[in-house]
Structure formats: structure tokens, C-alpha cells
Enzyme design. Structure first.
Site, PDB file in Angstrom:
ATOM      1  N   ASN A   1     -69.043  46.517  68.887  1.00 41.70           N
ATOM      2  CA  ASN A   1     -69.534  45.424  68.052  1.00 41.70           C
ATOM      3  C   ASN A   1     -70.882  45.786  67.441  1.00 41.70           C
ATOM      4  O   ASN A   1     -71.133  45.526  66.252  1.00 41.70           O
ATOM      5  CB  ASN A   1     -69.658  44.150  68.879  1.00 41.70           C
ATOM      6  CG  ASN A   1     -70.237  42.998  68.087  1.00 41.70           C
ATOM      7  OD1 ASN A   1     -69.580  42.445  67.210  1.00 41.70           O
ATOM      8  ND2 ASN A   1     -71.465  42.616  68.378  1.00 41.70           N
ATOM      9  N   TYR A   2     -71.746  46.402  68.246  1.00 43.27           N
ATOM     10  CA  TYR A   2     -73.063  46.842  67.763  1.00 43.27           C
ATOM     11  C   TYR A   2     -72.920  47.785  66.573  1.00 43.27           C
ATOM     12  O   TYR A   2     -73.598  47.619  65.539  1.00 43.27           O
ATOM     13  CB  TYR A   2     -73.809  47.519  68.914  1.00 43.27           C
ATOM     14  CG  TYR A   2     -75.033  48.295  68.506  1.00 43.27           C
ATOM     15  CD1 TYR A   2     -76.248  47.653  68.279  1.00 43.27           C
ATOM     16  CD2 TYR A   2     -74.979  49.676  68.372  1.00 43.27           C
ATOM     17  CE1 TYR A   2     -77.384  48.369  67.913  1.00 43.27           C
ATOM     18  CE2 TYR A   2     -76.108  50.407  68.007  1.00 43.27           C
ATOM     19  CZ  TYR A   2     -77.293  49.750  67.777  1.00 43.27           C
ATOM     20  OH  TYR A   2     -78.399  50.465  67.409  1.00 43.27           O
TER      21      TYR A   2
END
Length: 219
Positions: free
Chosen positions: A130-131
Site C-alpha cells: 500500500n505504501y
């Protein structure tokens, strides 16, 4: 002399950048959200600006930025608070800062992003994936703006002392790089406005930082 506004001014790269900027005679405003870090930022030569991306709106942030020549976005959730905080700080925070810079009439905007190949081939948790997604979307948002932007994508960050030598390019093999040298590269980008509207990948290398950045000036 440049007046540089650093978003995420208490971060590890940002603190190094603040110190290097003030040593070279630039003025630094460091946005931070933990009052306990005030004295530390002052010792680095920065002017502490208390405020949080969680609370500020575009106009409030623009007011804090007013009069600056350059914005450096080096904020990040740092894995704290899970995906929600990453989305808010690394994602929405960048978008907020871009809008604020435009409202404040600041054209020059430098983003510290992430090397796209970071930890590829390893079993990384969903939060890391996600980062990386949020970081890429932040890059896209800035690159599609009308600002005079530069996106710096350093490899894996190290706390080892800087060597003063790096490798830069539009696309280079993945590697590591000391935070000292990331800050030095940011300093050179700030001091060379002809380095513009370009995505730069950065790792440790054999070329002096200044020379390496100047090679990226558009002819």
C-alpha cells in the site's frame, strides 16, 4: 539564498537537509507536529513551524508557506498508524501541500519519494505494498501539476555516514544510499533550478553529489 519550507521537517532526511541548507546560508522553515522536537530543530538552524498535516487545510498551510522559494515534501507516516496513516500523510498530505504551494504562489516543489524496486521479490506485508502504491500516486499527482517539480527516488535509506558520492539517473539499478547523501542531493537540486520537471533515482555511487546532479540539467 533560498527560503526553503520543509514538510516533514523533523524526519531523518529533513533534519540532515536543514543542517546542510543552513550551513550553505539558506533559510529553513521546518513543519513539524511534535512540540518536543522544537529545540532540536532550532539547533539545526531551522525555524520550527508547528503544524500537522492531519489538521491543516490548504489555506492554513499556504499561510505557513508564504514567502518561501521552495517546498520540499519529506513527510511520511513511517509505517506508524497502518495503511490509514500512510494514505493520509504520504498521499493526501502531498496533495494538500501541492495545493497549498500553488495558493502561496510557490512554483518550486521537490518531493522525496521511493525507489520503485524497493524490496521487490521479497514477501512484504500488505501495508508495504500500500505504501508503494501511495508513493507512486503521489508522484503522479505532482508530475501532473503545473509546478516546477522534481521527484527524488532514493534507494534503501541508511544511517551510515554519507560518502559524498552517488549514482543518479532517470532509471538506475536498485541500491542503498546514506541519508546524508540524500540530503546533499536535495541541497544540490535546490541550488540548481535548471534541474526541473524530472524524476531522479538515487543510490550510492562513485560520482560527487554536485557533479551527479548537475549532469541532469536540461540542455
Amino acid at each position: 539564498m533560498n527560503k526553503v519550507f520543509i514538510v516533514g521537517g523533523a524526519g531523518k532526511v529533513a533534519r540532515r537537509l536543514a543542517q546542510q541548507l543552513t550551513t550553505r546560508g539558506h533559510q529553513v522553515l521546518a513543519l513539524y507536529r511534535n512540540p518536543e522536537q522544537t529545540d532540536e530543530l532550532k539547533l539545526l538552524g531551522a525555524t520550527p513551524v508547528l503544524g500537522s498535516l492531519l489538521d491543516l487545510d490548504e489555506q492554513s498551510l499556504a499561510t505557513l508557506m508564504a514567502g518561501s522559494d521552495v517546498v520540499v515534501f519529506s513527510a511520511g507516516a513511517g509505517g506508524k498508524g497502518g495503511m490509514t496513516m500512510t494514505n493520509v500523510i504520504d498521499g493526501r498530505g502531498l496533495e494538500l501541500s501541492v495545493t497549498a504551494a500553488r495558493l502561496a504562489g510557490i512554483k518550486r516543489f521537490i518531493l522525496v519519494s521511493a525507489f520503485p524496486e524497493s524490496f521487490r521479490g521479497k514477501q512484504m506485508p500488505e501495508s508495504f505494498e500500500n505504501y508503494m502504491t501511495i508513493k507512486k500516486l503521489a508522484d503522479v499527482h505532482l508530475a501532473e501539476s503545473d509546478l516546477d517539480w522534481v521527484i527524488l527516488r532514493p534507494g534503501t535509506l541508511l544511517d551510515a555516514p554519507g560518502t559524498g558520492k552517488v549514482r543518479t539517473g532517470l532509471a538506475i539499478p536498485y541500491g542503498e544510499v546514506p541519508r546524508d547523501d540524500v540530503a546533499a542531493a536535495l541541497l544540490e537540486i535546490i541550488e540548481h533550478p535548471a534541474v526541473s520537471r524530472i524524476i531522479i533515482e538515487l543510490t550510492e555511487g562513485d560520482t560527487p553529489v554536485g557533479e551527479s546532479i548537475q549532469r541532469l540539467v536540461h540542455s
